[in-house]
Design an enzyme around this catalytic site. Sequence first.
Site, PDB file in Angstrom:
ATOM      1  N   ASN A  58    -109.303  37.620 -47.326  1.00  0.00           N
ATOM      2  CA  ASN A  58    -108.670  36.414 -46.773  1.00  0.00           C
ATOM      3  C   ASN A  58    -108.876  36.301 -45.276  1.00  0.00           C
ATOM      4  OD1 ASN A  58    -107.319  35.554 -49.271  1.00  0.00           O
ATOM      5  ND2 ASN A  58    -106.266  37.503 -49.053  1.00  0.00           N
ATOM      6  N   CYS A  59    -110.098  36.430 -44.850  1.00  0.00           N
ATOM      7  CA  CYS A  59    -110.428  36.459 -43.425  1.00  0.00           C
ATOM      8  C   CYS A  59    -111.466  35.371 -43.124  1.00  0.00           C
ATOM      9  CB  CYS A  59    -111.000  37.849 -43.094  1.00  0.00           C
ATOM     10  SG  CYS A  59    -111.576  38.047 -41.399  1.00  0.00           S
ATOM     11  N   GLY A  60    -111.491  34.920 -41.910  1.00  0.00           N
ATOM     12  CA  GLY A  60    -112.503  33.948 -41.506  1.00  0.00           C
ATOM     13  C   GLY A  60    -113.915  34.492 -41.617  1.00  0.00           C
TER      14      GLY A  60
END
Length: 178
Positions: A58-60
Amino acid sequence: MSKLALILLLSYLNGAVMAAECPDLLKFSMRKLRSSETLDVCQAFQGKVILAVNTASNCGYTPQFKSLETMYQKYKDQGLVILGFPSNDFNQEFKDEEKTANVCYINYGVTFPVFTESRVKGNEANALFKKLAQLTGAAPEWNFYKYLIDRQGIKVEAFASSVEPEAMETKIKVLLEQ
């Protein structure tokens, strides 16, 4: 000495020599993501160029999975292996291993080895990341921090999360040619 005894002795000595050649950096085992299989990293990847990456679902930077997989497919037959280490050190990984596996395998089609979630910084870091931080003086500052390791497991270079895998291609090719 009988022929069988000689063969057994030579097999044993060959195994001892192989074990002695393993760099300290690779002397650890970890369980693969969504699997009961535990890999002896030295046995599985000794002699390969390794790109170790701490990942998060769930990271950019999560879309880097796509370019990491492209890089893996392009160079795996020449000796590159990419190792993914999901971590919640930056609060962006699922607590559910199945959800993490879905992001890797279904959303991004990852085929390179990915391990079960572990710590990648501090005193509780997994064995590899603890050693990588000691060797480079650089612990992961965020998700998708990368370490490029030569075939001998001696030369290590750290790369910030913002460095796209494609930007490392020249360095990877140099290590593959050595």
